[in-house]
Design a protein around this motif. Structure first.
Motif, PDB file in Angstrom:
ATOM      1  N   VAL A  50     -53.098  39.070 -53.751  1.00  0.00           N
ATOM      2  CA  VAL A  50     -52.447  38.158 -52.709  1.00  0.00           C
ATOM      3  C   VAL A  50     -51.760  37.234 -53.919  1.00  0.00           C
ATOM      4  O   VAL A  50     -52.206  36.700 -54.679  1.00  0.00           O
ATOM      5  N   SER A  51     -50.548  36.833 -53.486  1.00  0.00           N
ATOM      6  CA  SER A  51     -49.790  35.881 -54.089  1.00  0.00           C
ATOM      7  C   SER A  51     -50.403  34.496 -54.059  1.00  0.00           C
ATOM      8  O   SER A  51     -51.085  33.992 -53.146  1.00  0.00           O
ATOM      9  N   PRO A  52     -50.173  33.737 -55.203  1.00  0.00           N
ATOM     10  CA  PRO A  52     -50.561  32.303 -55.023  1.00  0.00           C
ATOM     11  C   PRO A  52     -50.127  31.603 -53.921  1.00  0.00           C
ATOM     12  O   PRO A  52     -50.868  30.676 -53.086  1.00  0.00           O
ATOM     13  N   ALA A  53     -48.848  31.793 -53.637  1.00  0.00           N
ATOM     14  CA  ALA A  53     -48.246  31.042 -52.499  1.00  0.00           C
ATOM     15  C   ALA A  53     -48.931  31.569 -51.160  1.00  0.00           C
ATOM     16  O   ALA A  53     -49.060  30.645 -50.182  1.00  0.00           O
ATOM     17  N   ARG A  54     -49.174  32.686 -50.990  1.00  0.00           N
ATOM     18  CA  ARG A  54     -49.762  33.058 -49.793  1.00  0.00           C
ATOM     19  C   ARG A  54     -51.413  32.949 -49.675  1.00  0.00           C
ATOM     20  O   ARG A  54     -51.831  32.106 -48.581  1.00  0.00           O
ATOM     21  N   LEU A  55     -51.946  32.587 -50.773  1.00  0.00           N
ATOM     22  CA  LEU A  55     -53.292  32.262 -50.825  1.00  0.00           C
ATOM     23  C   LEU A  55     -53.278  30.665 -50.329  1.00  0.00           C
ATOM     24  O   LEU A  55     -54.167  30.206 -49.592  1.00  0.00           O
ATOM     25  N   ASP A  56     -52.442  30.096 -50.808  1.00  0.00           N
ATOM     26  CA  ASP A  56     -52.328  28.495 -50.405  1.00  0.00           C
ATOM     27  C   ASP A  56     -52.042  28.279 -49.131  1.00  0.00           C
ATOM     28  O   ASP A  56     -52.697  27.481 -48.334  1.00  0.00           O
ATOM     29  N   ARG A  57     -51.291  29.131 -48.398  1.00  0.00           N
ATOM     30  CA  ARG A  57     -50.984  29.075 -47.112  1.00  0.00           C
ATOM     31  C   ARG A  57     -52.350  29.296 -46.180  1.00  0.00           C
ATOM     32  O   ARG A  57     -52.587  28.983 -45.178  1.00  0.00           O
ATOM     33  N   GLN A  58     -53.130  30.452 -46.755  1.00  0.00           N
ATOM     34  CA  GLN A  58     -54.150  30.862 -46.052  1.00  0.00           C
ATOM     35  C   GLN A  58     -55.172  29.644 -45.926  1.00  0.00           C
ATOM     36  O   GLN A  58     -55.974  29.637 -45.084  1.00  0.00           O
ATOM     37  N   PHE A  59     -55.525  29.170 -47.334  1.00  0.00           N
ATOM     38  CA  PHE A  59     -56.313  27.938 -47.245  1.00  0.00           C
ATOM     39  C   PHE A  59     -55.932  26.727 -46.260  1.00  0.00           C
ATOM     40  O   PHE A  59     -56.577  26.169 -45.936  1.00  0.00           O
ATOM     41  N   ALA A  60     -54.458  26.582 -46.415  1.00  0.00           N
ATOM     42  CA  ALA A  60     -54.100  25.437 -45.458  1.00  0.00           C
ATOM     43  C   ALA A  60     -54.323  25.784 -43.977  1.00  0.00           C
ATOM     44  O   ALA A  60     -54.816  24.766 -43.270  1.00  0.00           O
ATOM     45  N   TRP A  61     -54.620  27.081 -43.673  1.00  0.00           N
ATOM     46  CA  TRP A  61     -54.892  27.680 -42.129  1.00  0.00           C
ATOM     47  C   TRP A  61     -56.109  27.430 -42.104  1.00  0.00           C
ATOM     48  O   TRP A  61     -56.566  26.751 -41.123  1.00  0.00           O
ATOM     49  N   LEU A  62     -57.045  27.596 -42.911  1.00  0.00           N
ATOM     50  CA  LEU A  62     -58.264  27.350 -42.737  1.00  0.00           C
ATOM     51  C   LEU A  62     -58.756  25.934 -42.479  1.00  0.00           C
ATOM     52  O   LEU A  62     -59.357  25.252 -41.679  1.00  0.00           O
ATOM     53  N   HIS A  63     -57.996  24.903 -43.414  1.00  0.00           N
ATOM     54  CA  HIS A  63     -58.237  23.443 -43.668  1.00  0.00           C
ATOM     55  C   HIS A  63     -57.662  22.929 -42.288  1.00  0.00           C
ATOM     56  O   HIS A  63     -58.294  22.347 -41.515  1.00  0.00           O
ATOM     57  N   GLY A  64     -56.570  23.421 -41.645  1.00  0.00           N
ATOM     58  CA  GLY A  64     -56.200  22.887 -40.381  1.00  0.00           C
ATOM     59  C   GLY A  64     -56.808  23.097 -39.135  1.00  0.00           C
ATOM     60  O   GLY A  64     -56.627  22.598 -38.346  1.00  0.00           O
ATOM     61  N   ARG A  65     -57.872  24.281 -39.180  1.00  0.00           N
ATOM     62  CA  ARG A  65     -58.482  24.530 -38.225  1.00  0.00           C
ATOM     63  C   ARG A  65     -59.997  24.033 -38.545  1.00  0.00           C
ATOM     64  O   ARG A  65     -60.946  24.497 -37.747  1.00  0.00           O
ATOM     65  N   GLY A  66     -60.086  23.124 -39.402  1.00  0.00           N
ATOM     66  CA  GLY A  66     -61.515  22.388 -39.652  1.00  0.00           C
ATOM     67  C   GLY A  66     -62.415  23.110 -40.322  1.00  0.00           C
ATOM     68  O   GLY A  66     -63.619  22.878 -40.181  1.00  0.00           O
ATOM     69  N   LEU A  67     -61.782  24.512 -40.919  1.00  0.00           N
ATOM     70  CA  LEU A  67     -62.913  25.249 -41.680  1.00  0.00           C
ATOM     71  C   LEU A  67     -62.760  25.050 -43.315  1.00  0.00           C
ATOM     72  O   LEU A  67     -61.668  24.467 -43.926  1.00  0.00           O
ATOM     73  N   ARG A  68     -63.893  25.020 -43.769  1.00  0.00           N
ATOM     74  CA  ARG A  68     -63.967  24.720 -45.447  1.00  0.00           C
ATOM     75  C   ARG A  68     -64.588  26.022 -45.975  1.00  0.00           C
ATOM     76  O   ARG A  68     -65.424  26.617 -45.598  1.00  0.00           O
ATOM     77  N   GLY A  69     -63.871  26.468 -47.136  1.00  0.00           N
ATOM     78  CA  GLY A  69     -64.232  27.734 -47.730  1.00  0.00           C
ATOM     79  C   GLY A  69     -65.364  27.404 -48.724  1.00  0.00           C
ATOM     80  O   GLY A  69     -65.316  26.173 -49.271  1.00  0.00           O
ATOM     81  N   VAL A  70     -66.580  28.170 -48.729  1.00  0.00           N
ATOM     82  CA  VAL A  70     -67.675  27.677 -49.741  1.00  0.00           C
ATOM     83  C   VAL A  70     -68.087  29.115 -50.340  1.00  0.00           C
ATOM     84  O   VAL A  70     -67.734  30.149 -50.055  1.00  0.00           O
ATOM     85  N   SER A  71     -68.925  29.033 -51.417  1.00  0.00           N
ATOM     86  CA  SER A  71     -69.659  30.004 -51.895  1.00  0.00           C
ATOM     87  C   SER A  71     -70.427  30.583 -50.986  1.00  0.00           C
ATOM     88  O   SER A  71     -71.069  30.239 -50.188  1.00  0.00           O
ATOM     89  N   MET A  72     -71.026  31.730 -51.227  1.00  0.00           N
ATOM     90  CA  MET A  72     -72.074  32.462 -50.683  1.00  0.00           C
ATOM     91  C   MET A  72     -73.486  31.857 -50.709  1.00  0.00           C
ATOM     92  O   MET A  72     -73.808  31.675 -49.777  1.00  0.00           O
ATOM     93  N   ARG A  73     -73.747  31.134 -51.912  1.00  0.00           N
ATOM     94  CA  ARG A  73     -74.855  30.364 -52.078  1.00  0.00           C
ATOM     95  C   ARG A  73     -74.918  29.149 -51.289  1.00  0.00           C
ATOM     96  O   ARG A  73     -75.787  29.134 -50.394  1.00  0.00           O
ATOM     97  N   GLU A  74     -73.850  28.631 -51.013  1.00  0.00           N
ATOM     98  CA  GLU A  74     -73.632  27.367 -50.141  1.00  0.00           C
ATOM     99  C   GLU A  74     -73.829  27.729 -48.742  1.00  0.00           C
ATOM    100  O   GLU A  74     -74.438  27.157 -47.992  1.00  0.00           O
ATOM    101  N   LEU A  75     -72.982  28.850 -48.455  1.00  0.00           N
ATOM    102  CA  LEU A  75     -73.055  29.368 -47.156  1.00  0.00           C
ATOM    103  C   LEU A  75     -74.402  29.744 -46.530  1.00  0.00           C
ATOM    104  O   LEU A  75     -74.776  29.346 -45.415  1.00  0.00           O
ATOM    105  N   LEU A  76     -75.211  30.551 -47.571  1.00  0.00           N
ATOM    106  CA  LEU A  76     -76.437  31.015 -47.015  1.00  0.00           C
ATOM    107  C   LEU A  76     -77.560  29.715 -46.873  1.00  0.00           C
ATOM    108  O   LEU A  76     -78.442  29.794 -46.075  1.00  0.00           O
ATOM    109  N   VAL A  77     -77.337  28.664 -47.588  1.00  0.00           N
ATOM    110  CA  VAL A  77     -78.395  27.591 -47.480  1.00  0.00           C
ATOM    111  C   VAL A  77     -77.906  26.947 -46.261  1.00  0.00           C
ATOM    112  O   VAL A  77     -79.094  26.435 -45.701  1.00  0.00           O
ATOM    113  N   ALA A  78     -76.668  26.490 -46.174  1.00  0.00           N
ATOM    114  CA  ALA A  78     -76.161  26.042 -44.844  1.00  0.00           C
ATOM    115  C   ALA A  78     -76.706  26.713 -43.520  1.00  0.00           C
ATOM    116  O   ALA A  78     -77.323  26.360 -42.649  1.00  0.00           O
ATOM    117  N   ARG A  79     -77.017  28.044 -43.522  1.00  0.00           N
ATOM    118  CA  ARG A  79     -77.148  28.910 -42.520  1.00  0.00           C
ATOM    119  C   ARG A  79     -78.690  28.625 -42.415  1.00  0.00           C
ATOM    120  O   ARG A  79     -79.179  28.479 -41.151  1.00  0.00           O
TER     121      ARG A  79
END
Length: 263
Positions: A50-79
């Motif tokens: 994935v190009s850095p520019a595409r990754l940036d847009r994908q992260f912007a898409w997540l952020h725009g929908r109120g989603l936050r990227g996290v590590s698996m460790r953080e995700l499983l603790v939150a779950r």
């Protein structure tokens, strides 16, 4: 055998534990994105870049929908706490050197976390398992420590990226146990996560990962009988994944059995 994330430290009574279990059952299903290399290299026969520019847009898409990227460790603790709503697990397989130079700055920009699955038996090596080029450099010890110091979860992808379902029992033990020991020493922290090379897992391999002491393991689309904390499903994300494709993958996550359900 699935391994549950422990009940959070603040849950100190049986009543608290019952509340956590009830919230797990009602909670939303999270999903996990699987990345590999992040670079502008145009040659990509395996669709892992994935190009850095595409990754940036994908992260912007997540952020725009109120989603936050996290590590698996953080995700499983939150779950475990019933608090996984709005979280997306971000995983980067193979431990390419461009994770530190290209992906890490974007993770910081968006204030996201991530897990990178590395190969301690191939430090500063290349992805020689890919018979077609391009061959790309993998993280060395300094790069892994740099990622860990930046708050990235370091986890194992085995020693040398072999299909563990075809490995001998001795090879299997070496790949899963030695990689964990080496990484624990390298980053001076407990290593809880494992990722099956090529996404390949069967009951024997899953049992070896459990025996080695890992708390969770990521696959791609494991057989239904194997799905659990030691065979977590993920969605591959590539260069072609625009906003429309990401939304479709998000909606199909649970339908196709790729969602991380409440334990």
């Amino acid at each position: 055998m699935a391994v549950d994330v422990p009940v959070p430290p603040h849950s100190t009574s049986p009543d608290d534990a019952r509340v956590v279990r009830k919230r797990r059952k009602r909670g939303p299903a999270a999903w996990v994105a699987m990345y590999h290399s992040v670079s502008d290299h145009p040659e990509d026969p395996y669709n892992i870049t994935v190009s850095p520019a595409r990754l940036d847009r994908q992260f912007a898409w997540l952020h725009g929908r109120g989603l936050r990227g996290v590590s698996m460790r953080e995700l499983l603790v939150a779950r475990a706490r019933g608090q996984e709503r709005g979280l997306v697990g971000l995983t980067f397989d193979d431990g390419y050197a461009d994770f530190v130079t290209a992906a890490l700055p974007l993770l910081h920009r968006w204030q996201f976390g991530a897990t990178v699955f590395v190969l301690p038996g191939l430090l500063d090596g290349q992805n020689e398992w890919d018979t077609l080029r391009p061959h790309k450099r993998l993280l060395g010890a300094d790069g892994i420590r740099r990622a860990a110091a930046a708050g990235i979860e370091i986890a194992s992808h085995g020693l040398t990226h072999v299909d563990l379902t075809r490995a001998t029992d001795h090879e299997l033990r070496t790949e899963v146990e030695c990689s964990r020991a080496l990484l624990t020493e390298l980053v001076d922290a407990d290593v809880q996560g494992f990722c099956y090379p090529y996404g390949m897992v069967d009951a024997r391999v899953r049992a070896a990962v459990h025996h080695a002491g890992y708390g969770y393991a990521c696959a791609i689309a494991p057989a239904p009988a194997l799905v659990g904390d030691l065979a977590l499903p993920r969605f591959h994300i590539g260069q072609a994944d625009s906003a429309v494709r990401l939304e479709l993958k998000r909606r199909l996550a649970r339908v196709r059995g790729r969602a991380l359900e409440a334990a």
